[in-house]
Design a protein around this motif. Structure first.
Motif, PDB file in Angstrom:
ATOM      1  N   ASN B  27       0.849  -1.183   0.000  1.00  0.00           N
ATOM      2  CA  ASN B  27       0.000   0.000   0.000  1.00  0.00           C
ATOM      3  C   ASN B  27       0.884   1.232   0.000  1.00  0.00           C
ATOM      4  O   ASN B  27       1.939   1.230   0.636  1.00  0.00           O
ATOM      5  CB  ASN B  27      -0.885   0.040   1.259  1.00  0.00           C
TER       6      ASN B  27
ATOM      7  N   LEU C  11       1.743  -0.224 -13.048  1.00  0.00           N
ATOM      8  CA  LEU C  11       1.455  -0.060 -11.630  1.00  0.00           C
ATOM      9  C   LEU C  11      -0.032   0.252 -11.498  1.00  0.00           C
ATOM     10  O   LEU C  11      -0.505   1.253 -12.043  1.00  0.00           O
ATOM     11  CB  LEU C  11       2.291   1.096 -11.069  1.00  0.00           C
ATOM     12  N   LEU C  13      -3.015   1.243  -9.069  1.00  0.00           N
ATOM     13  CA  LEU C  13      -3.279   1.846  -7.757  1.00  0.00           C
ATOM     14  C   LEU C  13      -4.784   1.869  -7.508  1.00  0.00           C
ATOM     15  O   LEU C  13      -5.530   2.456  -8.287  1.00  0.00           O
ATOM     16  CB  LEU C  13      -2.710   3.264  -7.710  1.00  0.00           C
ATOM     17  N   LYS C  21     -13.011   5.931  -3.299  1.00  0.00           N
ATOM     18  CA  LYS C  21     -12.902   6.807  -4.460  1.00  0.00           C
ATOM     19  C   LYS C  21     -11.460   7.295  -4.618  1.00  0.00           C
ATOM     20  O   LYS C  21     -10.768   7.557  -3.613  1.00  0.00           O
ATOM     21  CB  LYS C  21     -13.808   8.029  -4.273  1.00  0.00           C
ATOM     22  N   ILE C  22     -11.041   7.469  -5.847  1.00  0.00           N
ATOM     23  CA  ILE C  22      -9.683   7.944  -6.117  1.00  0.00           C
ATOM     24  C   ILE C  22      -9.465   9.328  -5.514  1.00  0.00           C
ATOM     25  O   ILE C  22      -8.431   9.602  -4.903  1.00  0.00           O
ATOM     26  CB  ILE C  22      -9.429   7.990  -7.644  1.00  0.00           C
ATOM     27  N   PHE C  28      -3.438   3.809  -1.419  1.00  0.00           N
ATOM     28  CA  PHE C  28      -3.705   3.011  -2.618  1.00  0.00           C
ATOM     29  C   PHE C  28      -3.114   1.612  -2.418  1.00  0.00           C
ATOM     30  O   PHE C  28      -1.935   1.480  -2.045  1.00  0.00           O
ATOM     31  CB  PHE C  28      -3.017   3.625  -3.840  1.00  0.00           C
ATOM     32  N   GLY C  29      -3.915   0.598  -2.665  1.00  0.00           N
ATOM     33  CA  GLY C  29      -3.380  -0.756  -2.751  1.00  0.00           C
ATOM     34  C   GLY C  29      -2.559  -0.881  -4.025  1.00  0.00           C
ATOM     35  O   GLY C  29      -2.909  -0.297  -5.057  1.00  0.00           O
ATOM     36  N   VAL C  30      -1.474  -1.618  -3.962  1.00  0.00           N
ATOM     37  CA  VAL C  30      -0.521  -1.715  -5.066  1.00  0.00           C
ATOM     38  C   VAL C  30      -0.601  -3.079  -5.739  1.00  0.00           C
ATOM     39  O   VAL C  30      -0.482  -4.111  -5.088  1.00  0.00           O
ATOM     40  CB  VAL C  30       0.919  -1.510  -4.536  1.00  0.00           C
ATOM     41  N   THR C  88       1.064   3.796 -15.347  1.00  0.00           N
ATOM     42  CA  THR C  88       0.323   3.738 -14.084  1.00  0.00           C
ATOM     43  C   THR C  88      -1.155   3.847 -14.382  1.00  0.00           C
ATOM     44  O   THR C  88      -1.547   4.523 -15.324  1.00  0.00           O
ATOM     45  CB  THR C  88       0.766   4.905 -13.170  1.00  0.00           C
ATOM     46  N   PHE C  90      -5.151   4.091 -12.239  1.00  0.00           N
ATOM     47  CA  PHE C  90      -5.888   4.209 -10.988  1.00  0.00           C
ATOM     48  C   PHE C  90      -7.267   3.608 -11.212  1.00  0.00           C
ATOM     49  O   PHE C  90      -7.908   3.895 -12.223  1.00  0.00           O
ATOM     50  CB  PHE C  90      -6.039   5.680 -10.592  1.00  0.00           C
ATOM     51  N   GLU C  92     -11.177   2.687  -9.681  1.00  0.00           N
ATOM     52  CA  GLU C  92     -12.266   2.705  -8.712  1.00  0.00           C
ATOM     53  C   GLU C  92     -13.131   1.485  -8.953  1.00  0.00           C
ATOM     54  O   GLU C  92     -13.682   1.321 -10.048  1.00  0.00           O
ATOM     55  CB  GLU C  92     -13.129   3.963  -8.882  1.00  0.00           C
ATOM     56  N   SER C 101     -14.293   2.454 -12.714  1.00  0.00           N
ATOM     57  CA  SER C 101     -13.694   3.392 -13.660  1.00  0.00           C
ATOM     58  C   SER C 101     -12.182   3.376 -13.528  1.00  0.00           C
ATOM     59  O   SER C 101     -11.647   2.979 -12.498  1.00  0.00           O
ATOM     60  CB  SER C 101     -14.237   4.803 -13.456  1.00  0.00           C
ATOM     61  N   VAL C 102     -11.526   3.781 -14.592  1.00  0.00           N
ATOM     62  CA  VAL C 102     -10.082   3.726 -14.673  1.00  0.00           C
ATOM     63  C   VAL C 102      -9.548   5.085 -15.121  1.00  0.00           C
ATOM     64  O   VAL C 102     -10.088   5.677 -16.050  1.00  0.00           O
ATOM     65  CB  VAL C 102      -9.625   2.669 -15.706  1.00  0.00           C
ATOM     66  N   VAL C 103      -8.526   5.569 -14.436  1.00  0.00           N
ATOM     67  CA  VAL C 103      -7.783   6.732 -14.913  1.00  0.00           C
ATOM     68  C   VAL C 103      -6.408   6.232 -15.347  1.00  0.00           C
ATOM     69  O   VAL C 103      -5.663   5.680 -14.528  1.00  0.00           O
ATOM     70  CB  VAL C 103      -7.635   7.795 -13.806  1.00  0.00           C
ATOM     71  N   TYR C 104      -6.111   6.370 -16.608  1.00  0.00           N
ATOM     72  CA  TYR C 104      -4.821   5.917 -17.123  1.00  0.00           C
ATOM     73  C   TYR C 104      -3.781   7.035 -17.089  1.00  0.00           C
ATOM     74  O   TYR C 104      -4.086   8.191 -17.365  1.00  0.00           O
ATOM     75  CB  TYR C 104      -4.951   5.434 -18.570  1.00  0.00           C
ATOM     76  N   ASP C 105      -2.563   6.661 -16.767  1.00  0.00           N
ATOM     77  CA  ASP C 105      -1.419   7.574 -16.858  1.00  0.00           C
ATOM     78  C   ASP C 105      -0.264   6.722 -17.388  1.00  0.00           C
ATOM     79  O   ASP C 105       0.673   6.402 -16.683  1.00  0.00           O
ATOM     80  CB  ASP C 105      -1.100   8.167 -15.475  1.00  0.00           C
TER      81      ASP C 105
ATOM     82  N   LEU F 334     -15.758   2.225 -17.046  1.00  0.00           N
ATOM     83  CA  LEU F 334     -15.412   3.487 -17.708  1.00  0.00           C
ATOM     84  C   LEU F 334     -13.900   3.583 -17.810  1.00  0.00           C
ATOM     85  O   LEU F 334     -13.209   3.633 -16.792  1.00  0.00           O
ATOM     86  CB  LEU F 334     -15.949   4.670 -16.889  1.00  0.00           C
TER      87      LEU F 334
END
Lengths: 335, 335, 335, 335, 335, 335
Positions: B27, C11, C13, C21-22, C28-30, C88, C90, C92, C101-105, F334
């Motif tokens: 984490n 990675l 997160l 929620k992000i 964040f769990g890894v 990376t 993220f 939810e 949902s996913v936030v890509y980076d 999403l």
């Protein structure tokens, strides 16, 4: 041309809360550790080829130990699966005047019921450079004592060098004569001995002289050399200030040359697995053919650095350990 | 009549386990931090009117940074939203001989691709008392270097005083000549310089004399004054004992008067954001018109106190910092 | 005689708090995951020889990905190290009417800047049975698209069978024509296609007929067979009831024989990596030469079972998956 | 033939994160504690028969306090249930120069609205050896002040010895004359007084002489003896170095004999409940009829050891405390 | 006039992460549980006088079990301390189609090496109303089988009623004939039998008729009555839909009257300890002399409600269980 | 031109463990919440200008509430600081047949001892569009009842529209006549009423007709309209299936037009704050001038969606809520 270590890996349960007590723990942090697997993981992180040999039960907890070993890059292909249980221990991390303490629950573990013949040791040891064993495995059971000795003999016979860490777990032996008897036989097959002043006194009633711990260790290492007829010995020196602070050094004797390392005052995060970090560091230095001073210096830096890392495993890289060895101990941030 | 800070805020990921390693973290604790936003949050907690200006991506992680900033009471109305990502960094908190270390992943952040013209700086800076910028932002990209300089110039022109913390992130610059060149231009628009002996040596090869760190800092501050033609300079002094313990002081020069603060030996919980705490404390003291001694004393107390607080943000109140300044450092419980 | 998968591992997160929620996550769990590495870990847990090929930055985060891969028993010896960052993302985890949902980076990741020539593919692929690639890697960059195609061609040439999962990440492509163009070329080198009705519609505007999702999938699989000239195709069927509940099935066509699996209604713990579990299960069945019915049945059981496991990795053993395939889905406790 | 303690037990909420701040805590660790219940839990862990008497609300939080008390083996059969709320307090654990701090929210607690007559004290105290009360309970409310005094008188009358810890919570009293007035009445019924130099100065303006804290405490204990006409007094001595480190000793006077304990330098994990550990250790020694030196030595070892344990409760066993008393403070691992 | 339960309490380790797997757990949540101690804790929470009798090792883990038992208000004064270890088990909580699973490590536990003669059972059982034992204890070892039977006989002789839960742990018996033989002897000393259709089939090959689970249970309970010559029998009925959802009912036969409870569809948080909650609820109802309908209704409500509570312990109050029994199952918030 | 809400914000403590019980919680998750602050945070997240008015103690817990409010972007400049404590409540999140339950500890909170005159309401309300108040605040104390009414009257007088959520906390009122009396006075100053069938029955003994909950709500809303002489009413409809599943709808009546929303079956993560999400959604729709259908649809989507989010705060964005409103409830990821 790698390293093989053989011994017990256990489930280590540590109260998750910082400085927590076993009797009121709501969660236990999970590690898998043991002297010989700790040496293996350090060597693997230092980018050596390493295999660890043991026996683990064929259940999800045994699988957990496998995953932990593999994560470091240790070869696990020669681990026997079977038996009834994995040895377990519970740790309370001490602080200041409160000592760390351990509750062991390791009887009847898979490895303790294992025999030499269960594995094909000639295949396992083929092409290996070093075998690492410790004084813990012979204490587990009669069959383990036999197996440890036979593994050492087999290695010797095959030209694999044998390193032996004379760990002495008082509570596992009925009589220290039993330890002495099996240690004597192993020492006849040993190329490199890891130890310290205390264990020689405990097992062999060896008295040392010297005005301070370093001198006492030099005295001990010389006595051990002559008593056991060894040419390579590497000893740790630990001065206890409290459960939170120790002063740490190393002394080694190789082919009649004695060397003393730097000393480190460290604040302790986790005192376990530190002797294993020393052994791994020393073996790594030998493997790199660094010469005695750098080898001992690296081993002692690893020994000291491990005290600042949680868990039994020493997860520092070669670069990080070398940096300590070079004197970067004042805590400048690495960016 | 408040403060404006401009720069990058990043996602800081720290292994959640006490003294944990990045490579085995299960984490990560989440903070949002950066030199300029740290100064902003300190100033806000000290009950000043503060706005922070940056650019953040229009996604949930950018929203997280916004929420963090707002929680301290920072005005976020002039933060641009857009671009591709938020800069990220990973921290390992050191201990004893083990240094803290940082892995940066900040290239291509929203702010690094931002230009001066994206925001209406005349509106932003209208009625502000102080602008705070640092040497990090110009290192992010060419457009950031230009923007930082233009912001400083605009502030100057509008009568907003400019404070500049000469942070130097070695790995962000190809050549230190680049840093020197942009820093020179910023310094021409600077009213108050934050720095330390090390950064002047690193960037300007400025050699200092003096038997001890305090004297060396006095020497440095005087050289900086004459070299850059500045009237207000406030420098931190850090003596590294280990990753767990530092000795901390401050030296300031205002209108030809040099002052030295008390020194503090502190055990370190989190070393990051401490210079920012100093800058915020100093700006707060100036804003309160406390006079140089109290202003520097307060800034240095904030600097020291921040070391005992987790995260980059200095969350102590004015009352708590003043109490340290007044010498209440022996740990009596406040009930 | 093993499996090789090639692609990006990232990675991941995920807010540590259940259903968190992000934008307000404190931790964040890894996890480290990606379509191709997920397939590799499943295959390794099923006791196959697997290697995963990618490029990872030479820092502690890259080391974390290495340790994760190794923990499953995946060979990592051919992973290139270098570049600037690890991609990376993220996540939810949705629930009920709230979607995941996913936030890509992931832009500028090490692999995205990698070329085919950086690795010696003939050595890597020597003696391998199956290569697994997906439609994600070609979307990362031009050099990745080229590399993926060249890897497939090299495999083909060397007698290594090529399996291709036609993943389509809309946001990574400027125009779906670009995807179609590279997919066409890969399909010419493909032995086994993984997909579903949706992706064929998205990428190829392929319209399907049929009164229900199973029939529609049969229609799709037949069209794909004829359109792409393939003999082996295995498609997942997903009916969305909510973010917490899906109905799951599989359809496969091998050498003109079409088979339909059982269907499973599952409550979802973590929806990610489920298609990868299907692909790994199918490849495992082929490797075991189980015949089409058992192979598809096993793959679909793995697909369904993965929904109940946190993280992208499918960590179920062969025994556990076979038990689901045999109909043990009513939740009797295994003691 | 056991111990009875009477007073308030509160819900203690501590930010879960190591060194966390109240104002940004995402989780609070939960303890139930108070001076008199802390003494009870220590005595129970030392295998004495103990009952704790208080009043707790009849809701799930009150039940939580009950479960906590019972877990240590404390008898809870005479705890009244009712009233409106349990007192609550929030703790920030200090570190280095940052002090620990407490936010109290204890007004209107069930016990503060309780009267002496609600419980049948003659039955409660029948056959008891010692009553322990503190100066906190009389500060809670007028009815609590009356109840405390009446409980002490009843105990005296019934031949139960009365021990009184002169805790003084400044913020709970309007005027220290009020405290002095009720303390005077309690002291007339007291057999054994726990205290320290500071509280005598705070409440009674008692000036002490002496070159160092030990001598000052001897002076204070002798003045207290003559002023209050007591034969048994046991005082703690605390020298504050910082919030992380204190030097700790004890001084006792029994029947005209004064004894001084060893001193301990300790690093502090949790400073709360340490005086209670001293009182419990002293009462335990008296109960064991150990003689003054061992009794004070044990109490002071308990006092010091408690600083290394999280929470208000001192959970060390008699064996662990005796080990400290015997000088085992250098942190050797107990295996 | 209370309840005595006798059996094994174990350390239960459950991956801390929601729906986590044993083989990758980083933390284990800690509970202490076992069929007979679960019945004891339920009875204690229902405000009955209860003692639990077992044997626990004299170490910190054994102390942890003691603290857990005491926290519920269970009398632990007759628990023997000694032996080598506490039995341990690891649990994976299932979900949807994934079953819960258990890894046992209970061989060689303190109780398994205990004999009847170690404790003074006549003193222990004096004045008790009910003894509760289960079919697990006789399976632990020969001495445990003997002890269980002798305890039952002693209770009978002394007028303490004997309740017996015919738990059958397949893996603990070499041959089910062994179970049958000892169960037969216990049943001769049994007043009240807890069981279900499955266990009668498993141990006694008893075939039942009936169109649905309720009817089958009525058939089973009648056969058990005549076969074993019992007048009081209470059986649970469980219909498995998945690991996340079960339908639950109860059937009881008292003095020739058969009763059927309401049925409950429940979503499962933790399926363990549910049968124990039923037994405790039934014994509580008998103790309250509620009559058969209310007693069975209460027991079945407890059985169902326990499925929604984490851990083996049923921590609901009488009021909460009665509320379910009265039909308040639609989830209105209680304020 | 924004929104003002006035009422109590409390410290919410929820056992950190999923589905944990208050009486055995080791950690409490921390939220700050209350009906009126929940409405404020929703409105702020929907990017409206919002201020929340209350009174909070001047300590670190009060600061925590401030930081929480600010994090959402709520204006806190008109919050009075002082008084003795923040109200506190403890929550057990129910599951399946086990209801959620709340333990309140809110008496003597800062706001409950506040008077209308402490704040300058004319300044506070100047230029505001809507005031939101609820039936909880008048229940806190006599001075709160007076203040709430005076605030409503002041708003009315100044042309600020008044919305009133007729929350009825049974345990806070001695007699429901008291509630009715103050509610009557508030209703005379109300423009928009939020409520439901249940509260009208509880407070006003209003009987409704209708074959199903929707029809009954239409009946209730019409009666309320005529009884109270209101033109704008928006009611929630909740059908309880269990603590884990509810069916949710909305009904609104504006200027003689009645509208019914879609219905949603949701699985519940956290049932608290859902009515507040409805109110905020409705006010947002009015502010956006969306028309009745979209406004009610949006409010009901917000109402339903909040059930899937932990904590009292509804943290969904406008885009996320609109997506639910448009029917995207089948859980597609999403990306």
């Amino acid at each position: 041309m790698g390293f093989t270590t053989f011994g017990e890996i256990m489930l280590r349960l540590t109260p998750s809360e910082h400085a927590g007590k076993i009797n009121s723990a709501q969660n236990f942090g999970v590690h898998y550790a043991g002297s010989e697997s700790n040496v293996a993981s350090s060597l693997a992180i230092l980018k050596n080829q390493v295999q660890f040999v043991t026996k683990l039960p064929l259940n999800a907890v045994g699988d957990g130990a496998m995953r932990s070993l593999q994560s470091f890059g240790i070869s696990t292909g020669n681990i026997a699966r079977g038996g009834h249980r994995i040895g377990t221990y519970f740790i309370e991390i001490g602080s200041s005047i409160r000592p760390s303490s351990v509750v062991y629950d390791r009887a009847h573990s898979a490895i303790s019921e294992m025999t030499f013949g269960e594995l094909d040791w000639e295949t396992i040891l083929k092409g290996q450079k070093w075998l690492f064993i410790s004084g813990i495995t012979p204490a587990l059971s009669k069959s383990c004592a036999e197996a440890t000795l036979l593994v050492a003999k087999t290695a010797r016979k095959m030209g694999v060098k044998v390193s032996f860490d004379m760990n002495f777990r008082r509570t596992l032996w009925k009589d220290k004569k039993d330890a002495r008897s099996i240690f004597d036989a192993i020492l006849e097959n040993t190329d490199l001995l890891f130890g310290n002043t205390g264990v020689l006194k405990d097992v062999y009633d060896m008295e040392v002289s010297g005005a301070n711990p370093i001198d006492q260790t030099i005295s001990a290492i010389e006595k051990a050399k002559s008593t056991f007829g060894l040419e390579q010995l590497a000893f740790t020196v630990r001065e206890h200030h409290s459960a939170s602070e120790n002063k740490l050094s190393g002394v080694a004797l190789l082919n009649d040359k004695t060397t003393i390392s730097n000393s480190y005052n460290v604040e302790i995060i986790d005192r376990f697995g530190t002797g294993d970090a020393f052994a791994a560091g020393f073996l790594h230095g030998l493997g790199q053919e660094w010469g005695l001073d750098k080898t001992l210096g690296f081993a002692t830096a690893a020994f000291a650095l491990k005290h600042t890392i949680r868990g039994d495993q020493h997860t520092s890289t070669e670069e990080e350990i070398l940096s300590i060895f070079k004197g970067n101990i004042s805590g400048h941030v690495l960016r």
